[in-house]
Design an enzyme around this catalytic site. Structure first.
Site, PDB file in Angstrom:
ATOM      1  N   PRO A  92       0.923  -4.171  -6.329  1.00 20.46           N
ATOM      2  CA  PRO A  92       2.322  -4.543  -6.062  1.00 20.46           C
ATOM      3  C   PRO A  92       3.054  -3.637  -5.086  1.00 20.46           C
ATOM      4  O   PRO A  92       4.241  -3.821  -4.852  1.00 20.46           O
ATOM      5  CB  PRO A  92       2.956  -4.459  -7.451  1.00 20.46           C
ATOM      6  CG  PRO A  92       2.212  -3.352  -8.126  1.00 20.46           C
ATOM      7  CD  PRO A  92       0.791  -3.482  -7.647  1.00 20.46           C
ATOM      8  N   GLY A  93       2.362  -2.616  -4.543  1.00 25.98           N
ATOM      9  CA  GLY A  93       2.967  -1.827  -3.481  1.00 25.98           C
ATOM     10  C   GLY A  93       3.186  -0.364  -3.772  1.00 25.98           C
ATOM     11  O   GLY A  93       3.828   0.333  -2.988  1.00 25.98           O
ATOM     12  N   SER A  94       2.634   0.165  -4.864  1.00 27.30           N
ATOM     13  CA  SER A  94       2.887   1.570  -5.196  1.00 27.30           C
ATOM     14  C   SER A  94       2.196   2.523  -4.220  1.00 27.30           C
ATOM     15  O   SER A  94       2.766   3.551  -3.842  1.00 27.30           O
ATOM     16  CB  SER A  94       2.469   1.871  -6.626  1.00 27.30           C
ATOM     17  OG  SER A  94       1.099   1.626  -6.822  1.00 27.30           O
ATOM     18  N   TRP A  95       0.965   2.210  -3.801  1.00 31.40           N
ATOM     19  CA  TRP A  95       0.308   3.059  -2.799  1.00 31.40           C
ATOM     20  C   TRP A  95       1.050   2.963  -1.467  1.00 31.40           C
ATOM     21  O   TRP A  95       1.145   3.953  -0.745  1.00 31.40           O
ATOM     22  CB  TRP A  95      -1.157   2.651  -2.637  1.00 31.40           C
ATOM     23  CG  TRP A  95      -2.066   3.280  -3.651  1.00 31.40           C
ATOM     24  CD1 TRP A  95      -1.765   3.591  -4.947  1.00 31.40           C
ATOM     25  CD2 TRP A  95      -3.422   3.679  -3.454  1.00 31.40           C
ATOM     26  NE1 TRP A  95      -2.856   4.149  -5.572  1.00 31.40           N
ATOM     27  CE2 TRP A  95      -3.882   4.216  -4.691  1.00 31.40           C
ATOM     28  CE3 TRP A  95      -4.300   3.617  -2.384  1.00 31.40           C
ATOM     29  CZ2 TRP A  95      -5.185   4.697  -4.849  1.00 31.40           C
ATOM     30  CZ3 TRP A  95      -5.599   4.092  -2.545  1.00 31.40           C
ATOM     31  CH2 TRP A  95      -6.035   4.625  -3.766  1.00 31.40           C
ATOM     32  N   ASP A 121      -2.665  -7.788   0.967  1.00 33.88           N
ATOM     33  CA  ASP A 121      -3.205  -8.146  -0.344  1.00 33.88           C
ATOM     34  C   ASP A 121      -3.288  -9.664  -0.451  1.00 33.88           C
ATOM     35  O   ASP A 121      -2.529 -10.394   0.202  1.00 33.88           O
ATOM     36  CB  ASP A 121      -2.329  -7.604  -1.466  1.00 33.88           C
ATOM     37  CG  ASP A 121      -3.062  -7.575  -2.808  1.00 33.88           C
ATOM     38  OD1 ASP A 121      -3.535  -6.485  -3.188  1.00 33.88           O
ATOM     39  OD2 ASP A 121      -3.177  -8.625  -3.457  1.00 33.88           O
ATOM     40  N   ASP A 138      -6.317 -12.539   2.670  1.00 36.14           N
ATOM     41  CA  ASP A 138      -7.589 -11.969   2.229  1.00 36.14           C
ATOM     42  C   ASP A 138      -8.070 -10.978   3.280  1.00 36.14           C
ATOM     43  O   ASP A 138      -8.431 -11.363   4.392  1.00 36.14           O
ATOM     44  CB  ASP A 138      -8.609 -13.095   2.039  1.00 36.14           C
ATOM     45  CG  ASP A 138      -9.963 -12.595   1.571  1.00 36.14           C
ATOM     46  OD1 ASP A 138     -10.145 -11.370   1.422  1.00 36.14           O
ATOM     47  OD2 ASP A 138     -10.850 -13.452   1.360  1.00 36.14           O
ATOM     48  N   PHE A 139      -8.078  -9.690   2.930  1.00 35.35           N
ATOM     49  CA  PHE A 139      -8.492  -8.668   3.896  1.00 35.35           C
ATOM     50  C   PHE A 139      -9.870  -8.935   4.471  1.00 35.35           C
ATOM     51  O   PHE A 139     -10.137  -8.609   5.634  1.00 35.35           O
ATOM     52  CB  PHE A 139      -8.472  -7.285   3.235  1.00 35.35           C
ATOM     53  CG  PHE A 139      -9.083  -6.218   4.093  1.00 35.35           C
ATOM     54  CD1 PHE A 139      -8.377  -5.668   5.149  1.00 35.35           C
ATOM     55  CD2 PHE A 139     -10.374  -5.776   3.856  1.00 35.35           C
ATOM     56  CE1 PHE A 139      -8.948  -4.692   5.958  1.00 35.35           C
ATOM     57  CE2 PHE A 139     -10.958  -4.802   4.654  1.00 35.35           C
ATOM     58  CZ  PHE A 139     -10.242  -4.246   5.710  1.00 35.35           C
ATOM     59  N   LYS A 203     -11.704   2.680  -3.518  1.00 33.80           N
ATOM     60  CA  LYS A 203     -12.028   2.637  -4.948  1.00 33.80           C
ATOM     61  C   LYS A 203     -13.415   2.035  -5.159  1.00 33.80           C
ATOM     62  O   LYS A 203     -13.806   1.083  -4.491  1.00 33.80           O
ATOM     63  CB  LYS A 203     -10.993   1.807  -5.705  1.00 33.80           C
ATOM     64  CG  LYS A 203     -11.305   1.686  -7.202  1.00 33.80           C
ATOM     65  CD  LYS A 203     -10.099   1.347  -8.024  1.00 33.80           C
ATOM     66  CE  LYS A 203      -9.628  -0.072  -7.833  1.00 33.80           C
ATOM     67  NZ  LYS A 203      -8.453  -0.367  -8.679  1.00 33.80           N
TER      68      LYS A 203
END
Length: 254
Positions: A92-95, A121, A138-139, A203
């Site tokens: 949701p945008g925290s990074w 995202d 879609d990346f 990740k």
């Protein structure tokens, strides 16, 4: 000199952790479990007992994962003012919030270079001031990567971040293969778009393919560490591969 925002954030976090260490000896229980499934009850209970959830609210981060990137950046310095950053799997945008702060993409740090953050995202998510958002894309699709390249307008990237993970199927081997494939997709993009000495954070879930992925990354970066931040839950198999010092952009095959 440390950034003022980072100093303030770290002071607040330290004070909060000291308080929480005293308060969380008594296990808390949510009061809204009636009618919910067992998995939902377990999730709510875990969220209530998680100090990082409360810290995210206190510091206005969208979710607890912000503290994973904050910890990695505090220790390994993957972001700096003026950097151009790609954030993959950003919702949701925290990074993205952390990247904007640390690169000064919002222009709040006076007399400091202003960075740029581009976040993508599959999900649509609310705008983050200072970042360019590509929601609902879609990346891994060619069109999405083309849009990113166009937005960069010839600029090279100083850091590629990826907190992406596939939707879990429950079949361990398939899930591990899927996240490894995502990592290679991010790595290929980073090799094509990164500036010299750029950094990479992706990740991964523990699996037998990780050593090969690490060897492949080390072909193109000077240093690599496997990192599990304190904010990663203890029962999670997630780690982050943190690579520093991009050396060049040869063709990668798997």
């Amino acid at each position: 000199m440390r950034q003022p925002v980072a100093i303030l954030t770290n002071c607040i976090i330290r004070r909060f952790v000291q308080t929480q260490n005293n308060l969380h000896h008594a296990k808390q229980q949510p009061n809204n479990l009636k009618g919910k499934s067992k998995s939902s009850q377990e999730w709510l209970t875990r969220q209530l007992a998680d100090p990082y959830v409360e810290k995210a609210h206190m510091l206005n981060y969208r979710c607890r994962s912000a503290f994973k990137l904050l910890e990695m950046d505090d220790k390994y310095k993957v972001l700096k003012p003026g950097d151009v950053v790609i954030d993959c799997g950003a919702a949701p945008g925290s990074w993205t919030q952390v990247a904007v702060e640390r690169t000064n993409a919002n222009g709040k740090i006076e007399r400091s270079p202003r960075g740029a953050v581009f976040s993508i995202d599959l999900l649509h998510f609310h705008a983050v001031p200072g970042a360019t958002i590509f929601g609902g894309m879609d990346f891994t699709a060619q069109l999405a990567q083309k849009r990113l390249r166009e937005s960069l307008a010839g600029r090279q990237v100083n850091c590629v971040l990826s907190d992406m993970a596939p939707n879990a199927t429950g079949v361990r081997m398939l899930d591990q293969e899927s996240i490894t494939n995502l990592c290679y997709e991010v790595l290929r993009f980073a090799l094509a778009m990164s500036a010299p000495q750029a950094n990479l954070v992706i990740k991964i879930w523990d699996n037998g393919d990780v050593p090969k992925l690490e060897r492949d990354i080390l072909c193109y970066y000077e240093k690599l560490k496997r990192v599990k931040p304190r904010a990663s839950r203890g029962d999670s198999s997630e780690h982050f591969l943190l690579a520093k010092g991009f050396k060049g952009a040869p063709t990668l095959t798997t």
